[in-house]
Design a protein around this motif. Structure first.
Motif, mmCIF file in Angstrom:
data_model
loop_
_atom_site.group_PDB
_atom_site.id
_atom_site.type_symbol
_atom_site.label_atom_id
_atom_site.label_comp_id
_atom_site.label_asym_id
_atom_site.label_seq_id
_atom_site.Cartn_x
_atom_site.Cartn_y
_atom_site.Cartn_z
ATOM 1 N N MET A 192 0.830 -1.204 0.000
ATOM 2 C CA MET A 192 0.000 0.000 0.000
ATOM 3 C C MET A 192 0.867 1.257 0.000
ATOM 4 N N SER A 193 0.396 2.265 -0.735
ATOM 5 C CA SER A 193 1.089 3.549 -0.726
ATOM 6 C C SER A 193 0.605 4.383 0.459
ATOM 7 N N ASN A 211 4.388 3.873 -5.757
ATOM 8 C CA ASN A 211 4.825 3.115 -4.579
ATOM 9 C C ASN A 211 3.691 2.342 -3.916
ATOM 10 N N GLY A 212 2.701 1.962 -4.726
ATOM 11 C CA GLY A 212 1.716 1.061 -4.166
ATOM 12 C C GLY A 212 0.286 1.448 -4.454
ATOM 13 N N MET A 213 -0.607 0.606 -3.985
ATOM 14 C CA MET A 213 -2.030 0.841 -4.225
ATOM 15 C C MET A 213 -2.672 1.620 -3.086
ATOM 16 N N THR A 243 0.937 -0.665 -8.130
ATOM 17 C CA THR A 243 2.017 -1.439 -7.521
ATOM 18 C C THR A 243 3.099 -1.654 -8.571
ATOM 19 N N ALA A 244 4.309 -1.892 -8.086
ATOM 20 C CA ALA A 244 5.416 -2.132 -9.009
ATOM 21 C C ALA A 244 5.098 -3.322 -9.899
ATOM 22 N N ASN A 292 8.497 -1.287 2.037
ATOM 23 C CA ASN A 292 7.423 -1.279 1.045
ATOM 24 C C ASN A 292 7.824 -2.215 -0.084
ATOM 25 N N ALA A 293 7.044 -3.255 -0.288
ATOM 26 C CA ALA A 293 7.384 -4.275 -1.285
ATOM 27 C C ALA A 293 7.434 -3.708 -2.703
ATOM 28 N N ASN A 294 6.803 -2.552 -2.916
ATOM 29 C CA ASN A 294 6.821 -1.965 -4.250
ATOM 30 C C ASN A 294 8.196 -1.447 -4.627
ATOM 31 N N ASP A 295 8.956 -1.058 -3.628
ATOM 32 C CA ASP A 295 10.261 -0.499 -3.923
ATOM 33 C C ASP A 295 11.226 -0.765 -2.770
#
Lengths: 403, 85
Positions: free
Chosen positions: A207-208, A220-222, A298-299, B56-59
């Motif tokens: 999550m952002s 950087n996220g949902m 998300t990435a 944060n798993a996204n980055d």
């Protein structure tokens, strides 16, 4: 096979309490995401969301109804009122007997679970309200809509996480196309914006904390949203005979399973669903002008989705527009495909492509036209709506401009 | 609490290995820990030390928490335990 058209649309979400408000917000690139407001939000690490504001159940529903309607059911009923009202359909006789309701939701009555667990665990109560079960069950929204509008045909709820609404609308589409039902009320709803609902999502670390920026290199996220989208799918000749206004035509769908990972998306699974929807609709890739992306921010999703689109479309991927309206209304999880279908209708009917807002830096791994930040006016013949769920379950719908 | 051995124990459990097989220069990848395994390990570490790990798993690279090796994870946790105790 029958042709299937949309003759009614309704919604409530962070961008608006009805379709005109929502489309206006999408055209203007407004952001409905802001600070969350509910009990114990100070114990969360994630404190933003696309929350529906100014929605009081009191005044819309009576005391007895409120005792039975979780927030996700309330959203559904409000959206259904708008959609069925617009369609002008009155369900009586044979039409009522054969028309049904298929909705999607991932969590159903999450805040009812949350409130009542709190009562028994935190507050130590040994008694809960007698209607907890009928209030929280995933099919309660579909059931209440069927009761309210006398819909007596095939009715059920589909739950496939973030693809729930698209899977539900695919079912409704199949039923009308095959002749099983003359009309179906369909779409989806979600209301997970409560302490337990957000706390569960926090755990995944996807999550952002500040914004949903699909396809942007600095995403950087949902960000979670809530609300409902409801549509009336009707057989074309049935709609024409009564002179109904047609918003768009649903021309195909496809469903696939990645069969690979419980959370990581697969390019192949997504591409198969996209190609399958075009094949089912009998359209060439070159006819598709717009895709409403799953685009979670998300990435993993966004780069996989872009790679899937590139695979499915070949060189035409560079000519089409793909935007994620989640940047504005957040991710409505099981209700998201329903609200996002509105962006497809706007593209086809009004020639306005909703933007991906919050787009700040191009990402070489998402090198498609994401319609950054500003809506675009252009004619589109065919649009797709993507939904790729946790669990690897994908559903893509194809729509065409009203005949 | 011995931070290093506790962290290694958590990582070993996730990798289904004996703690002795987890070396300080091992990477999560070499231990066969995927993104879900990583998120689960961080949760277990947070629970063990009652700390919050900014991840944060996204980055992962921007998360001010270095996961490139077991040694870097142990160093990061030691720092967080000191800061948050």
């Amino acid at each position: 096979m029958n042709r299937v058209v949309i003759t009614g649309a309704g919604t409530i979400n962070a961008l608006g309490h009805n379709v005109p408000q929502t489309l206006e917000a999408m055209r203007e690139g407004q952001c409905g995401i802001g600070p969350l407001e509910f009990r114990d939000v100070d114990r969360l690490a994630i404190t933003i969301g696309g929350q529906v504001k100014g929605f009081e159940a009191e005044g819309r529903f009576n005391r007895q109804q409120i005792a039975l309607y979780d927030r996700f059911t309330q959203f559904t009923l409000e959206a259904a009122k708008e959609a069925i009202g617009q369609s002008g359909l009155e369900f009586v006789g044979d039409l009522a007997a054969r028309s049904g309701v298929v909705f999607g939701t991932a969590g159903g009555g999450v805040s009812t679970w949350d409130d009542n667990y709190r009562a028994v665990y935190e507050e130590g109560k040994n008694r809960v309200h007698p209607f907890v079960v009928p209030k929280l069950m995933n099919n309660s929204a579909a059931s209440h809509v069927s009761m309210e509008y006398n819909l007596k045909g095939p009715s059920f709820t589909v739950s496939t996480a973030c693809a729930s609404s698209n899977h539900a609308m695919a079912q409704a589409f199949m039923m009308v196309r095959s002749g099983m039902a003359p009309a179906m009320v369909t779409g989806g709803s979600e209301s997970m914006l409560c302490f337990g609902g957000v706390k569960a999502w926090e755990g995944l670390r996807v999550m952002s904390r500040d914004a949903c920026r699909p396809f942007s290199a600095n995403r950087n996220g949902m960000v979670q949203g809530e609300g409902a989208g409801v549509f009336v799918f009707e057989e074309l000749e049935h709609a024409k005979k009564r002179g109904a206004e047609i918003l768009a035509e649903v021309i195909g769908y496809s469903m696939s399973s990645d069969a690979s990972d419980i959370v990581m998306p697969s390019k192949q699974g997504a591409a198969r669903a996209i190609s399958g929807a075009m094949k089912d609709a009998g359209v060439n890739p070159e006819q598709v002008g717009y895709i409403n992306a799953h685009g979670t921010g998300t990435a993993a999703n966004d780069k996989t989705e872009c790679a899937a689109v590139a695979d499915a479309f070949g060189p035409h991927a560079d000519n089409l527009m793909i935007s994620s309206t989640k940047s504005m209304h957040g991710h409505l999880i099981g209700g998201t495909g329903a609200v996002e279908l509105l962006a497809c209708i706007m593209a086809l009917r009004d020639g306005v492509i909703a933007p991906t807002i919050g787009y700040e830096e191009p990402d070489p791994e998402c090198a498609l036209d994401a319609v950054p930040n500003v809506a675009r006016e252009t004619k589109v013949e065919v649009a797709l709506s993507n939904a790729f769920a946790f669990g690897g379950l994908n559903a893509v719908l194809a729509l065409r401009k009203a005949p | 609490m011995d931070i290093k051995n506790t962290v290694i124990g958590i990582i070993a459990e996730q990798a289904v290995l004996e703690p002795n097989d987890v070396k300080m220069d091992s990477t999560l990848e070499s231990l066969g820990i995927d993104s879900l395994g990583l998120v689960e390990s961080i949760f277990a570490i947070e629970e063990a030390f009652d700390i919050t790990v900014p991840f944060n798993a996204n980055d992962p690279s921007e998360s001010d928490f270095d996961i490139s090796s077991v040694a870097s994870i142990v160093a990061g946790i030691e720092k967080l335990v000191k800061e948050q105790s």
